[in-house]
Design a protein around this motif. Structure first.
Motif, PDB file in Angstrom:
ATOM      1  N   MET A 253       0.897  -1.178   0.098  1.00 42.41           N
ATOM      2  CA  MET A 253      -0.027   0.043  -0.137  1.00 42.41           C
ATOM      3  C   MET A 253       0.912   1.203   0.044  1.00 42.41           C
ATOM      4  O   MET A 253       1.751   1.436   0.800  1.00 42.41           O
ATOM      5  CB  MET A 253      -0.759  -0.024   1.157  1.00 42.41           C
ATOM      6  N   SER A 254       0.505   2.190  -1.018  1.00 44.70           N
ATOM      7  CA  SER A 254       1.396   3.498  -1.129  1.00 44.70           C
ATOM      8  C   SER A 254       1.123   4.147   0.140  1.00 44.70           C
ATOM      9  O   SER A 254       0.083   4.194   0.738  1.00 44.70           O
ATOM     10  CB  SER A 254       1.109   3.894  -2.370  1.00 44.70           C
ATOM     11  N   ALA A 255       2.195   5.326   0.366  1.00 45.29           N
ATOM     12  CA  ALA A 255       1.944   6.121   1.379  1.00 45.29           C
ATOM     13  C   ALA A 255       0.743   6.986   1.213  1.00 45.29           C
ATOM     14  O   ALA A 255       0.085   7.348   2.183  1.00 45.29           O
ATOM     15  CB  ALA A 255       3.400   7.035   1.595  1.00 45.29           C
ATOM     16  N   SER A 256       0.490   7.525   0.016  1.00 44.97           N
ATOM     17  CA  SER A 256      -0.726   8.470  -0.267  1.00 44.97           C
ATOM     18  C   SER A 256      -2.022   7.786   0.076  1.00 44.97           C
ATOM     19  O   SER A 256      -2.762   8.287   0.787  1.00 44.97           O
ATOM     20  CB  SER A 256      -0.635   8.896  -1.520  1.00 44.97           C
ATOM     21  N   VAL A 257      -2.107   6.452  -0.237  1.00 45.75           N
ATOM     22  CA  VAL A 257      -3.593   5.795  -0.097  1.00 45.75           C
ATOM     23  C   VAL A 257      -3.628   5.349   1.463  1.00 45.75           C
ATOM     24  O   VAL A 257      -4.704   5.675   1.980  1.00 45.75           O
ATOM     25  CB  VAL A 257      -3.474   4.511  -0.809  1.00 45.75           C
ATOM     26  N   ARG A 258      -2.270   5.179   2.143  1.00 44.07           N
ATOM     27  CA  ARG A 258      -2.365   4.804   3.603  1.00 44.07           C
ATOM     28  C   ARG A 258      -2.803   6.350   4.053  1.00 44.07           C
ATOM     29  O   ARG A 258      -3.795   6.243   5.355  1.00 44.07           O
ATOM     30  CB  ARG A 258      -1.022   4.321   4.119  1.00 44.07           C
ATOM     31  N   ASN A 259      -2.421   7.527   3.913  1.00 41.22           N
ATOM     32  CA  ASN A 259      -2.614   8.533   4.367  1.00 41.22           C
ATOM     33  C   ASN A 259      -4.030   8.577   4.350  1.00 41.22           C
ATOM     34  O   ASN A 259      -4.925   9.405   5.196  1.00 41.22           O
ATOM     35  CB  ASN A 259      -1.836   9.808   3.784  1.00 41.22           C
ATOM     36  N   ILE A 260      -4.819   8.705   3.185  1.00 38.84           N
ATOM     37  CA  ILE A 260      -6.006   8.817   2.919  1.00 38.84           C
ATOM     38  C   ILE A 260      -7.217   8.022   3.680  1.00 38.84           C
ATOM     39  O   ILE A 260      -8.018   8.250   4.265  1.00 38.84           O
ATOM     40  CB  ILE A 260      -6.611   8.514   1.222  1.00 38.84           C
ATOM     41  N   LEU A 261      -6.549   6.737   3.973  1.00 41.74           N
ATOM     42  CA  LEU A 261      -7.267   5.695   4.705  1.00 41.74           C
ATOM     43  C   LEU A 261      -7.554   6.002   6.273  1.00 41.74           C
ATOM     44  O   LEU A 261      -8.356   6.090   6.882  1.00 41.74           O
ATOM     45  CB  LEU A 261      -6.350   4.449   4.803  1.00 41.74           C
ATOM     46  N   TYR A 262      -6.125   6.474   6.619  1.00 41.17           N
ATOM     47  CA  TYR A 262      -6.103   7.192   8.023  1.00 41.17           C
ATOM     48  C   TYR A 262      -6.928   8.434   8.278  1.00 41.17           C
ATOM     49  O   TYR A 262      -7.901   8.473   9.319  1.00 41.17           O
ATOM     50  CB  TYR A 262      -4.777   7.697   8.397  1.00 41.17           C
ATOM     51  N   GLN A 263      -7.222   9.159   7.429  1.00 42.69           N
ATOM     52  CA  GLN A 263      -8.297  10.121   7.480  1.00 42.69           C
ATOM     53  C   GLN A 263      -9.275  10.051   7.473  1.00 42.69           C
ATOM     54  O   GLN A 263     -10.383  10.413   8.176  1.00 42.69           O
ATOM     55  CB  GLN A 263      -7.752  11.320   6.302  1.00 42.69           C
TER      56      GLN A 263
END
Length: 378
Positions: free
Chosen positions: A1-11
């Motif tokens: 999982m890329s960092a950008s997708v992970r950040n969106i998931l956290y939000q």
């Protein structure tokens, strides 16, 4: 999982948690209110208020509804905030300039003023002014009337008030036209000074223009003018205009307290102007007043305006303390509404929204003014 997708998931997860907590709190609150047989909603605003308000800018009677009572409180709050901001700005500007005066006595008096009023809690100052007015001024029956037009009593300050009748609307239109003409005259004078170097007394000319159009509007409206004078009738004065002790205490307290902070803002803004600007103004042979008005203050405003906005916001929010001295502001009337209806959440939500709206309007105006004062790169 890329960092950008992970950040969106956290939000997304954080947002879902916040919404779930909010949903639980709202649902729990509604359930508790229902168990106590307390109705929710803002329908109570249409009910009869059944309480009097000692000071109001619009017509009000106890038979009016709660919505009109809240409107009276909003207008009283706005009146204190607007007048307090104007007076605190003028007083703070004077004291801030005095603080940098080469005159030792003026500078020390300004320093004492700033440190004395800035370090005393504003609530204590409001209570002090309320007690001072009631204790120091005589009762209306003890005030002599011979040759007097203004009466200082423990029930308020009474003074004459002009009644323009049918000429009032035309007079206000004339004043508005005069102020608009003053605005364009000032723009022309400043543009002329920038191109030719010749100054024009736009301040006095603008005042004369505004006065001339005001008088012209009054004359065209019928030239009606009656001076309503206060006179003792029974145990109190009747006629004229009145500043209540509660309003005077709130206005004096907020003005003096906030002006001490504004004075320090002005002082720091002036000191932020490079010393070379002072020396250049002195080399041109300008007097100190001209140096301050034409060169120093215009540059200092770029430093002054941002913290000045905070002081305006603080004064508006501190006006909620007026309830401590009995002034019928928004908070005071909302408290009475809550006690009578039990609609605490709705009433608190209303005056929180009103203070938020006032703060946003003040910030928007000051941000616009700050953008106008900012340096423009060429």
């Amino acid at each position: 999982m890329s960092a950008s997708v992970r950040n969106i998931l956290y939000q997304v997860v954080a947002g879902v948690i916040v919404l779930a907590v909010a949903w639980y709190l709202v649902g729990n609150t509604l359930d508790n209110l229902a168990r106590q047989n307390i109705a929710t909603g803002f329908g109570y605003l249409d009910l009869e208020a059944a309480f009097g308000i000692s000071e109001h800018m619009i017509d009000y009677a106890p038979t009016d509804d709660y919505a009109r009572a809240l409107l009276v409180g909003i207008l009283n709050t706005v009146k204190v905030a607007v007048i307090g901001i104007l007076l605190a700005t003028l007083l703070g500007l004077v004291v801030g300039i005095m603080r940098l005066s080469p005159n030792w006595l003026l500078a020390r008096l300004a320093a004492v003023y700033i440190h004395a009023f800035r370090n005393v809690p504003v609530l204590l100052q409001l209570v002090f002014w309320a007690a001072f007015i009631r204790a120091s001024f005589p009762s209306p029956r003890e005030v002599g009337q011979e040759g007097a037009a203004i009466f200082l009593t423990n029930r308020g300050i009474y003074f004459p008030w002009p009644e323009l009748g049918d000429a009032g609307a035309a007079t206000l239109v004339g004043l508005a036209v005069g102020l608009l003409g003053w605005f364009f005259l000032r723009r022309w004078a400043l543009a002329r000074q920038m191109t030719t170097g010749r100054s024009f007394p736009h301040l006095w000319a603008g005042l004369g223009l505004a006065l001339a159009f005001t008088v012209l509007g009054w004359l065209l409206g019928g030239a009606h003018l009656v001076l309503d004078m206060p006179a003792l009738a029974g145990f109190n004065f009747r006629g004229g205009a009145r500043m209540t002790p509660e309003f005077a205490a709130v206005l004096f307290g907020l003005t003096i307290y906030t002006s001490a902070f504004i004075a320090e803002v002005v002082r720091s803004g002036i000191q932020a102007v490079p010393r070379g600007q002072w020396e250049a103004a002195e080399s041109l042979g300008l007097r100190r007043g001209q140096m301050m008005r034409l060169i120093i203050l215009p540059q200092a405003m770029r430093v002054i305006v941002p913290p000045l906005t905070n002081q305006y916001l603080n004064l508006t929010k501190n006006s909620s303390l007026a309830v401590a001295v009995g002034y019928p502001d928004l908070v005071s009337i909302s408290n009475t509404t809550m006690n009578q209806t039990g609609q605490a959440i709705e009433a608190i939500s209303i005056f929180m929204a009103i203070y938020l709206a006032l703060s946003i309007l003040t910030s928007v105006f000051m941000n616009w003014f700050n953008a106008r004062m900012a340096l423009v790169e060429r």
